[in-house]
Design a protein around this motif. Sequence first.
Motif, short mmCIF file in Angstrom:
data_model
loop_
_atom_site.label_atom_id
_atom_site.label_comp_id
_atom_site.label_asym_id
_atom_site.label_seq_id
_atom_site.Cartn_x
_atom_site.Cartn_y
_atom_site.Cartn_z
N THR A 1 51.35 54.96 49.18
CA THR A 1 51.73 54.42 47.87
C THR A 1 50.94 55.04 46.72
O THR A 1 51.23 54.78 45.56
N LEU B 1 41.62 41.02 46.29
CA LEU B 1 42.83 41.71 46.71
C LEU B 1 43.62 40.94 47.76
O LEU B 1 44.69 41.39 48.19
N ARG C 1 46.64 41.80 44.15
CA ARG C 1 46.95 42.92 45.03
C ARG C 1 48.02 43.81 44.42
O ARG C 1 47.91 45.05 44.44
N THR C 2 49.03 43.20 43.84
CA THR C 2 50.10 43.96 43.20
C THR C 2 49.57 44.78 42.03
O THR C 2 50.05 45.90 41.77
N TYR D 1 46.79 46.35 41.79
CA TYR D 1 46.05 47.55 42.18
C TYR D 1 46.77 48.41 43.22
O TYR D 1 46.44 49.59 43.37
N ALA D 2 47.73 47.84 43.93
CA ALA D 2 48.43 48.60 44.98
C ALA D 2 49.25 49.73 44.35
O ALA D 2 49.98 49.52 43.38
N GLY D 3 49.10 50.92 44.92
CA GLY D 3 49.84 52.06 44.42
C GLY D 3 49.32 52.61 43.10
O GLY D 3 49.96 53.46 42.47
N THR E 1 47.59 54.56 46.26
CA THR E 1 46.41 53.77 45.91
C THR E 1 45.16 54.65 46.05
O THR E 1 44.91 55.22 47.10
N LEU F 1 42.77 48.51 50.88
CA LEU F 1 44.11 48.40 50.30
C LEU F 1 44.88 49.70 50.46
O LEU F 1 46.08 49.69 50.80
N ALA F 2 44.22 50.82 50.25
CA ALA F 2 44.88 52.12 50.39
C ALA F 2 45.34 52.34 51.83
O ALA F 2 46.44 52.88 52.07
N TYR G 1 39.55 58.17 50.14
CA TYR G 1 40.17 57.07 49.41
C TYR G 1 39.58 56.92 48.00
O TYR G 1 40.09 56.15 47.19
N GLU H 1 48.34 50.11 52.39
CA GLU H 1 49.50 50.53 51.59
C GLU H 1 49.66 52.04 51.68
O GLU H 1 49.90 52.71 50.67
#
Length: 453
Positions: free
Chosen positions: A228, A188, A194-195, A197-199, A230, A221-222, A271, A225
């Motif tokens: 979003t 990630l 990263r893009t 999985y993000a959101g 995630t 990541l959550a 999460y 972000e």
Amino acid sequence: MNATTETLPVVVIGAGPIGLAAAARLIERDIEPLVLEAGPAAASAVRDWSHVRLFSTWSEVVDPEAEKLLAPTGWVKPDGATYPSGGDWAELYLQPLADVLGDRVRYNATVTGVSRTGRDRIVDADRESQPFVVHLTSPEGREERIFARAVIDASGTWSTPSPAGGSGLHALGEKSAADRITYRVPDLKDPAVRTRYAGKRTAVIGSGASAFTALAYLADLAKAEDGTGTHATWILRRGISGSTFGGGTADQLPARGALGLAAKAAVDGGYADAVTGFRTDAIEKTGDGRLVLVGEDGRRLDPVDEVIVLTGFRPDLTFLDELRLGLDERLQAPVELAPLIDPNQHSCGTVYPHGAGELSHPEEDVYLVGMKSYGRAPTFLAMTGYEQVRSVAAALAGDREAAERVELTLPETGVCGGAGLFDQPEAAEEAGGGCCAAPATLTIGAPTSSGGC
């Protein structure tokens, strides 16, 4: 073995940590190794997970004999108390070791078959006096064969991850949904990954250290972000018990215990949701391209954007098909080793000392070592493989006393409840006291109507 055969090298398949250690141990015994690596550099598989940090320290992932080979080059061992990433391990130790071995390591050499010269697996006559013949191909498709006095297969299991299907087969629709499925812990830190999985909502299938790592990464990541959407859905084939998250603070490898605690924190922090007792039967695509996991019991989970399958690995035995291997029918590990590592029988992380004797096969002078020796069993440690190849090299040198003198003490996981008991909560209760008393159930995440421990 005849005099001509004795002049041949020992072919080592795989230039990973155990294969390179095997070469170092053979050189110590004045036996010439030839390491065949399918990738373009040493430790190709390790490089695939270069972003993941090991839960073993540098002191536990450097082979002592390999260190002796490196010392004259001015190589400086990293701080033994620190934890390398896969990339660190490859660049700071494994590639330098391969460089020291020089022409004894051949890259871009994919082994496609191993047999006895002039003898398929049926023929008995004069079999043991014949050298091994190893077939290999280059990336351009050029074919070649090499003769060897012995074969050490240290090719690992990285190339053959297990599928999502609860039956051990690919779930229906799994292959057609390949563009939304990965069988590795995602990096990630890579912007493109990263893009991806993000959101997004991501299902993570698995219950081991890799699944813990993926859950922790997605939770981070959550947090980064925030807002979003995630989120992770953690899919477990068994239920959740006190052992689900590993040994925690009781683990003698602290970083390994911390992985489980990080996964628990991801669930406790909201999460990730946990779906238990769920064995994936099918993966269906919705009209907008999202994926719906369908269980063997008919349950359908909410759609997700991505699926990370971390259900373990299995050995590729296809190129060894002409050899007479003695493998356990369940684990696909050597029959003498299997009872020592079988999670159906050993639920507290105990691995008994083992070496060339337990790794032997009906076909003499063939050894599966490293992760491949464990077949489908989990929790292999580098130090186990280093001890294996020390013993194997001694056996090939005819030093029976040294081959049998195997001493290995591995850190315990503090984990109870072997995988073989996941459908039998009463079995844990019947086991009584000791380390494997019935675990306490933790109520977290999504509820399940299924049983299991």
